[in-house]
Scaffold this active site. Structure first.
Site, mmCIF file in Angstrom:
data_model
loop_
_atom_site.group_PDB
_atom_site.id
_atom_site.type_symbol
_atom_site.label_atom_id
_atom_site.label_comp_id
_atom_site.label_asym_id
_atom_site.label_seq_id
_atom_site.Cartn_x
_atom_site.Cartn_y
_atom_site.Cartn_z
ATOM 1 C CB CYS B 86 -56.784 20.806 -122.939
ATOM 2 S SG CYS B 86 -58.270 20.313 -122.041
ATOM 3 C CG HIS B 203 -57.001 25.662 -122.207
ATOM 4 N ND1 HIS B 203 -57.167 25.150 -123.474
ATOM 5 C CD2 HIS B 203 -57.634 24.818 -121.371
ATOM 6 C CE1 HIS B 203 -57.882 24.030 -123.398
ATOM 7 N NE2 HIS B 203 -58.182 23.805 -122.132
ATOM 8 C CD GLU B 205 -55.420 27.403 -125.660
ATOM 9 O OE1 GLU B 205 -54.514 27.276 -124.812
ATOM 10 O OE2 GLU B 205 -56.351 26.587 -125.791
#
Lengths: 81, 229
Positions: B86, B203, B205
């Site tokens: 990002c 994302h 994560e």
């Protein structure tokens, strides 16, 4: 010296902000408006012995940080103060 | 494997990235400060999501001049693995470690949603745990994620297989409706020419535990961990 820097979205790059502003202007009745682009206006002061040298520095400043050459164009004016 | 997660002023997702790496994936991960000049022996450097330096001027434009970025550029030039998520992707583009740029979403709206991504090239250190064409479901949350690059650059990216992820619909088709931000050619993630630097808007994560809504993000981290072994 004082510099005025204008950064605008490069031609051909979609500018959704410009398009939204253009739509708003048209809905306000400004039908003659077209090709609205929204950019950035930056002023700065710079110590330089001459206008020519200030222009060289401001160009480097634009190329290195103020504009992204992938997506933006810039122009600037330098004036003694 | 040793990971380093950079924290810039305004980074938000470095904590989640550290948690995903240490707690969910059992990796060794350290936080790196943007003023650090060394990478602490990291074998993969992660530039996390967030709003580094308040996104002032352009997203990533100021972070790229942080002291640590000199080391990151040197590390990348030596073939080290760098992952930008990002805002980290935006920083890598601004730093010219990746081609192109990320601009305001076509809709002008901030998007926060799950998207489907198709793995376009599974022969890279970042995607090798996935099958070619595999669909990954990952969250996105960004206002400036529209990938743009000059037409000839896009052609080259395509030819060299540098486009690793595309936004697609549930059937795997890259339709305009499935493109959340208007990215050119539905690009969600690109690698550099050497395939050791990778940036993506989604994302991984945030998708490493079923309780978080999915585990597809593990594929990216597991690919990298496997690649460095």
């Amino acid at each position: 010296m004082r510099a005025k820097v204008y950064v605008t979205p490069r031609k051909g790059i979609l500018d959704p902000q410009g398009r939204a502003v253009e739509g708003a202007l048209k809905s306000l009745g400004f039908g003659a408006v077209g090709n609205v682009r929204v950019g950035r206006f930056i002023t700065l002061e710079i110590d330089a012995p001459s206008r020519a040298e200030a222009e060289i520095a401001v160009r480097q400043i634009c190329e290195r940080l103020l504009a992204n050459p992938n997506i933006e164009d810039f122009t600037f004016e330098v004036a003694a103060e | 494997m040793k990971w380093g997660v950079v924290r810039f002023p305004g980074s938000l997702d470095d904590g989640d990235a550290l948690w995903a790496l240490r707690d969910a994936l059992g990796q060794e991960a350290a936080s790196l400060w943007h003023k650090d000049e060394t990478l602490g022996g990291a074998e993969c450097v992660v530039l996390p999501g967030g709003f580094s330096y308040g996104d002032y001027l352009r997203c990533g434009a100021i972070a790229r001049f942080s002291p640590i970025m000199k080391s990151v550029a040197r590390f990348a030039a030596d073939g080290g693995l760098v992952l930008g998520i990002c805002n980290g992707f935006q920083i890598l583009c601004e730093a010219h470690l990746l081609p192109g740029a990320l601009t305001r979403n076509r809709s002008l709206a901030f998007v926060c949603d799950f998207v489907n991504l198709r793995v376009e090239n599974a022969a890279t250190p970042f995607t090798r745990a996935a099958r070619p064409g595999e669909l990954l479901r990952l969250p996105i949350k960004h206002g400036e994620g529209r990938y743009v690059a000059p037409e000839d650059e896009l052609r080259q990216l395509e030819e060299r297989g540098q486009i690793l992820l595309r936004y697609v619909d549930e059937s795997g088709a890259a339709t305009d409706a499935a493109n959340p931000n208007g990215a050119m050619r539905s690009i969600a993630g690109v690698a550099n020419e050497r395939f050791n630097v990778f940036g993506l808007m989604p994302h991984p994560e945030h998708a490493v535990e079923a309780a978080l809504g999915g585990v597809a993000g593990r594929k990216i981290f597991e690919s990298i961990a496997g690649a460095a072994r």
